[in-house]
Scaffold this motif. Structure first.
Motif, PDB file in Angstrom:
ATOM      1  N   TRP A   1       0.733  -1.316   0.048  1.00  0.00           N
ATOM      2  CA  TRP A   1       0.108  -0.037  -0.532  1.00  0.00           C
ATOM      3  C   TRP A   1       0.354   1.337   0.116  1.00  0.00           C
ATOM      4  CZ3 TRP A   1       0.868  -2.890   4.141  1.00  0.00           C
ATOM      5  CH2 TRP A   1       1.508  -2.237   5.250  1.00  0.00           C
ATOM      6  N   GLN A   2      -0.073   2.415  -0.102  1.00  0.00           N
ATOM      7  CA  GLN A   2       1.007   3.906  -0.138  1.00  0.00           C
ATOM      8  C   GLN A   2       0.613   4.379   1.281  1.00  0.00           C
ATOM      9  OE1 GLN A   2      -0.156   5.906  -3.287  1.00  0.00           O
ATOM     10  NE2 GLN A   2      -0.293   7.695  -2.483  1.00  0.00           N
ATOM     11  N   GLU A   3       1.583   4.765   1.494  1.00  0.00           N
ATOM     12  CA  GLU A   3       1.447   5.952   3.533  1.00  0.00           C
ATOM     13  C   GLU A   3       1.886   7.116   3.860  1.00  0.00           C
ATOM     14  OE1 GLU A   3       2.351   4.029   7.435  1.00  0.00           O
ATOM     15  OE2 GLU A   3       0.974   2.812   6.505  1.00  0.00           O
ATOM     16  N   SER A   4       1.137   7.587   3.779  1.00  0.00           N
ATOM     17  CA  SER A   4       1.877   9.413   4.154  1.00  0.00           C
ATOM     18  C   SER A   4       2.326   9.483   5.302  1.00  0.00           C
ATOM     19  CB  SER A   4       0.232  10.354   4.498  1.00  0.00           C
ATOM     20  OG  SER A   4       1.413  11.718   4.955  1.00  0.00           O
ATOM     21  N   ILE A   5       3.692   9.371   5.148  1.00  0.00           N
ATOM     22  CA  ILE A   5       5.303   9.199   6.179  1.00  0.00           C
ATOM     23  C   ILE A   5       5.322  10.806   6.794  1.00  0.00           C
ATOM     24  CG2 ILE A   5       7.729   9.482   6.637  1.00  0.00           C
ATOM     25  CD1 ILE A   5       6.516   6.928   5.014  1.00  0.00           C
ATOM     26  N   ASN A   6       4.577  10.896   8.063  1.00  0.00           N
ATOM     27  CA  ASN A   6       5.173  11.849   9.353  1.00  0.00           C
ATOM     28  C   ASN A   6       6.210  12.776   9.410  1.00  0.00           C
ATOM     29  OD1 ASN A   6       4.185  14.379  11.067  1.00  0.00           O
ATOM     30  ND2 ASN A   6       4.039  12.937  12.691  1.00  0.00           N
ATOM     31  N   ASP A   7       6.925  13.496   8.501  1.00  0.00           N
ATOM     32  CA  ASP A   7       7.916  14.141   8.552  1.00  0.00           C
ATOM     33  C   ASP A   7       8.283  15.295   7.946  1.00  0.00           C
ATOM     34  OD1 ASP A   7      10.674  14.470   8.216  1.00  0.00           O
ATOM     35  OD2 ASP A   7      11.246  12.079   7.962  1.00  0.00           O
ATOM     36  N   LYS A   8       8.388  16.137   9.121  1.00  0.00           N
ATOM     37  CA  LYS A   8       9.066  17.836   8.749  1.00  0.00           C
ATOM     38  C   LYS A   8       9.620  17.952   7.317  1.00  0.00           C
ATOM     39  CE  LYS A   8       6.902  19.417  13.147  1.00  0.00           C
ATOM     40  NZ  LYS A   8       7.198  20.631  14.079  1.00  0.00           N
ATOM     41  N   SER A   9      10.544  16.960   7.913  1.00  0.00           N
ATOM     42  CA  SER A   9      11.621  17.150   6.291  1.00  0.00           C
ATOM     43  C   SER A   9      10.955  16.484   4.895  1.00  0.00           C
ATOM     44  CB  SER A   9      12.785  16.454   7.163  1.00  0.00           C
ATOM     45  OG  SER A   9      12.983  15.088   7.108  1.00  0.00           O
ATOM     46  N   LYS A  10       9.533  15.679   4.976  1.00  0.00           N
ATOM     47  CA  LYS A  10       9.702  15.083   3.444  1.00  0.00           C
ATOM     48  C   LYS A  10       7.665  15.219   3.990  1.00  0.00           C
ATOM     49  CE  LYS A  10      12.412  10.865   5.152  1.00  0.00           C
ATOM     50  NZ  LYS A  10      12.457   9.593   4.596  1.00  0.00           N
ATOM     51  N   LYS A  11       7.563  16.956   2.754  1.00  0.00           N
ATOM     52  CA  LYS A  11       5.959  17.449   3.068  1.00  0.00           C
ATOM     53  C   LYS A  11       5.698  16.595   2.169  1.00  0.00           C
ATOM     54  CE  LYS A  11       3.522  21.567   2.526  1.00  0.00           C
ATOM     55  NZ  LYS A  11       4.074  23.072   2.637  1.00  0.00           N
ATOM     56  N   ASN A  12       4.463  16.223   2.059  1.00  0.00           N
ATOM     57  CA  ASN A  12       3.844  15.598   1.384  1.00  0.00           C
ATOM     58  C   ASN A  12       4.575  14.529   0.806  1.00  0.00           C
ATOM     59  OD1 ASN A  12       1.142  15.475  -0.099  1.00  0.00           O
ATOM     60  ND2 ASN A  12       1.578  16.039  -2.089  1.00  0.00           N
ATOM     61  N   ASN A  13       5.530  13.698   1.133  1.00  0.00           N
ATOM     62  CA  ASN A  13       5.690  12.217   0.989  1.00  0.00           C
ATOM     63  C   ASN A  13       5.109  10.920   1.601  1.00  0.00           C
ATOM     64  OD1 ASN A  13       8.152  10.308   0.551  1.00  0.00           O
ATOM     65  ND2 ASN A  13       8.829  10.124   2.535  1.00  0.00           N
ATOM     66  N   TYR A  14       4.372  10.060   0.404  1.00  0.00           N
ATOM     67  CA  TYR A  14       3.652   9.141   0.044  1.00  0.00           C
ATOM     68  C   TYR A  14       5.020   7.618  -0.305  1.00  0.00           C
ATOM     69  CZ  TYR A  14      -0.596  10.409   0.462  1.00  0.00           C
ATOM     70  OH  TYR A  14      -1.889  11.565   1.833  1.00  0.00           O
ATOM     71  N   ASP A  15       5.243   6.837   1.170  1.00  0.00           N
ATOM     72  CA  ASP A  15       6.596   5.472   1.007  1.00  0.00           C
ATOM     73  C   ASP A  15       5.106   4.031   0.411  1.00  0.00           C
ATOM     74  OD1 ASP A  15       8.430   7.122   0.678  1.00  0.00           O
ATOM     75  OD2 ASP A  15       9.005   6.883   2.750  1.00  0.00           O
ATOM     76  N   ILE A  16       5.884   3.484   0.050  1.00  0.00           N
ATOM     77  CA  ILE A  16       5.245   1.858  -0.501  1.00  0.00           C
ATOM     78  C   ILE A  16       5.460   1.071   0.803  1.00  0.00           C
ATOM     79  CG2 ILE A  16       5.098   0.139  -1.996  1.00  0.00           C
ATOM     80  CD1 ILE A  16       4.248   3.411  -2.908  1.00  0.00           C
TER      81      ILE A  16
END
Length: 203
Positions: free
Chosen positions: A41-56
């Motif tokens: 699945w595709q998941e939103s990552i909670n990291d201020k340095s990775k704004k609007n970042n999704y990982d697999i």
């Protein structure tokens, strides 16, 4: 009215929260072989340095979905990784998704596991061009792996898109040259399936 007897032959377990994430977990895909179940699945990552970042992410169950392993972050990058697809054969687990991490456009990326999802190979770029590559699908049978996607020319107002095809005959160790199956398509959403040495594609 719906015949209630249609559901009487199925006994479903309670719903299980696989991701348990306070942010987005979306576009899940599933595959199963015997007692083992695989999910991506595709998941939103909670990291201020990775704004609007999704990982697999990938997870598996080896007991018919009763318990699951710890999730593995397959992309683990600073870009936008989206719309994963999974295929499984006796030769491995094969996963693709769209990613814009190392490019000004979206590319199709690929990884595989040959040890039942314990470890995965280095992620490689399958599309590797200047167009936006999206709508990826994958199929596998034994050592044959087939991938289709849509290339969209963002330098030409997103017109003149194409259906692209790439195959591997050695379980994803190497891939043949990309083949353009169709041109001048629009929102084609290609699909692929395979059996033995035959591959079937629709769009």
């Amino acid at each position: 009215s719906i015949d209630s007897t249609l559901t009487s032959d199925f006994n479903f377990s309670n719903v299980t929260n696989i991701t348990n994430n306070i942010f987005d977990s979306v576009y899940a895909q599933i595959a199963a072989v015997e007692n083992t179940v695989y999910l991506v699945w595709q998941e939103s990552i909670n990291d201020k340095s990775k704004k609007n970042n999704y990982d697999i992410f990938f997870i598996k169950s080896e007991d018919n979905g009763n318990t699951f392993s710890k999730p593995i972050n397959l992309s683990n990058n600073s870009g936008f990784s989206e719309h994963p697809q999974i295929a499984v054969s006796k030769n491995g687990i094969f996963i693709v998704w769209a990613d814009n991490t190392n490019s000004n456009n979206t590319e199709i990326t690929f990884t595989k596991s040959e040890d039942n999802g314990t470890t995965f190979s280095k992620v490689i770029n399958l599309s590797n061009n200047s167009k936006n590559s999206n709508n990826v699908e994958i199929s596998a049978f034994d050592e044959n792996v087939y991938v289709v996607w849509q290339d969209i020319d963002h330098n030409n107002n997103n017109k003149n898109s194409s259906i692209m095809f790439k195959s591997s005959n050695d379980s994803g160790n190497t891939f043949n040259d990309t083949i353009e199956l169709a041109t001048n398509t629009n929102d084609a959403y290609p699909k692929v399936n395979s059996y033995q040495d035959n591959v079937y594609i629709v769009w």
